[in-house]
Design an enzyme around this catalytic site. Structure first.
Site, mmCIF file in Angstrom:
data_model
loop_
_atom_site.group_PDB
_atom_site.id
_atom_site.type_symbol
_atom_site.label_atom_id
_atom_site.label_comp_id
_atom_site.label_asym_id
_atom_site.label_seq_id
_atom_site.Cartn_x
_atom_site.Cartn_y
_atom_site.Cartn_z
ATOM 1 C CD GLN A 1 3.941 5.660 2.703
ATOM 2 O OE1 GLN A 1 2.823 5.207 2.372
ATOM 3 N NE2 GLN A 1 4.345 4.967 2.789
ATOM 4 C CG HIS B 1 -0.862 1.101 6.783
ATOM 5 N ND1 HIS B 1 -0.066 0.674 8.550
ATOM 6 C CD2 HIS B 1 -0.485 2.386 6.376
ATOM 7 C CE1 HIS B 1 1.084 1.446 7.368
ATOM 8 N NE2 HIS B 1 1.293 2.309 6.663
ATOM 9 C CD GLU B 2 -0.834 2.474 2.550
ATOM 10 O OE1 GLU B 2 -0.673 4.224 2.800
ATOM 11 O OE2 GLU B 2 -0.248 1.209 2.987
ATOM 12 N N GLY C 1 1.003 -1.520 -0.228
ATOM 13 C CA GLY C 1 0.460 -0.009 -0.480
ATOM 14 C C GLY C 1 1.202 1.287 -0.217
ATOM 15 C CB CYS D 1 5.125 2.297 7.583
ATOM 16 S SG CYS D 1 4.616 3.336 6.689
ATOM 17 C CG LEU D 2 6.712 1.000 1.496
ATOM 18 C CD1 LEU D 2 6.532 0.964 0.124
ATOM 19 C CD2 LEU D 2 7.534 -0.236 1.485
ATOM 20 C CG HIS E 1 0.286 6.780 5.336
ATOM 21 N ND1 HIS E 1 1.160 7.596 6.095
ATOM 22 C CD2 HIS E 1 0.469 5.685 5.128
ATOM 23 C CE1 HIS E 1 2.041 6.295 6.154
ATOM 24 N NE2 HIS E 1 1.710 5.540 5.530
HETATM 25 ZN ZN ZN Z 1 2.448 3.735 5.836
#
Ligand code: ZN
Length: 187
Positions: free
Chosen positions: A51, A138-139, A46, A96-97, A142
């Site tokens: 991001q 989660h997204e 995701g 998380c990236l 963000h």
């Molecule tokens: Zn994340």
């Protein structure tokens, strides 16, 4: 398509609420295809627009590489709104990236109902459970400036202080292009 640098814990854009997408122009289409490429390159499932340094209310999800989720197609979510969350909650470990190397258990509703628009600006409602519900929450967070590390136990928060500081100070190695390697004007 192009790989975009992924913003990291400490970058201001990750703490800002994004803006509603008013129309899907060519720039938005390019952003979405770049987001997929960037996410796949980093082995993510995701990715939210902030991001990659954009303030648009968009995220992409692809969990088709995960066991038992092969039937789930990659999906683009524009202007999402969670309209229902189950009372039932479930604990799952998240990563998380934008917070490389850090993982932690987060309690979230088991299922959600999400309203969103697709790239033709058509409205949809999706009911998601299991991993899909998890990634979408989660997204979605963000896009509101919330990170999963805000939602872990107080005990884990203490333990994560140091690793999070190291990411903030860019004192770690990165396996994919990040905002560490580009001019900070992006942030
Ligand atoms: Zn994340």
């Amino acid at each position: 398509m192009a790989l975009l640098p992924i913003t990291l814990f400490g970058d201001k854009i990750l703490r800002k609420r994004v803006s509603e997408v008013k129309d899907v122009d060519m720039d938005t289409i390019k952003l979405i295809s770049d987001m997929f490429e960037t996410m796949h390159n980093a082995s993510g499932i995701g990715l939210a627009a902030n991001q990659v340094g954009s303030d648009k209310a968009i995220f992409v999800v692809d969990i088709s590489e995960i066991d038992d989720e092969e039937d789930k197609k990659p999906i683009v979510i524009i202007n999402p709104k969670i309209i229902k969350s189950s009372k039932d909650t479930i604990v799952m470990e998240e990563g998380c990236l934008s917070i490389p190397g850090v993982r932690g258990d987060v309690i979230r509703p088991k299922t959600i109902t999400l309203e969103y628009q697709d790239t033709d600006f058509k409205k949809h409602t999706i009911k998601a459970d299991r991993l899909l519900a998890r990634v979408m929450q989660h997204e979605y967070d963000h896009l509101q400036g919330i990170l999963f590390t805000d939602l872990v136990s107080e005990e884990l928060k203490k333990k994560l202080k140091k690793p999070l500081n190291n990411i903030k100070r860019r004192k770690i190695e990165f396996e994919y292009p990040t905002s560490n390697s580009v001019d900070h004007q992006l942030i």
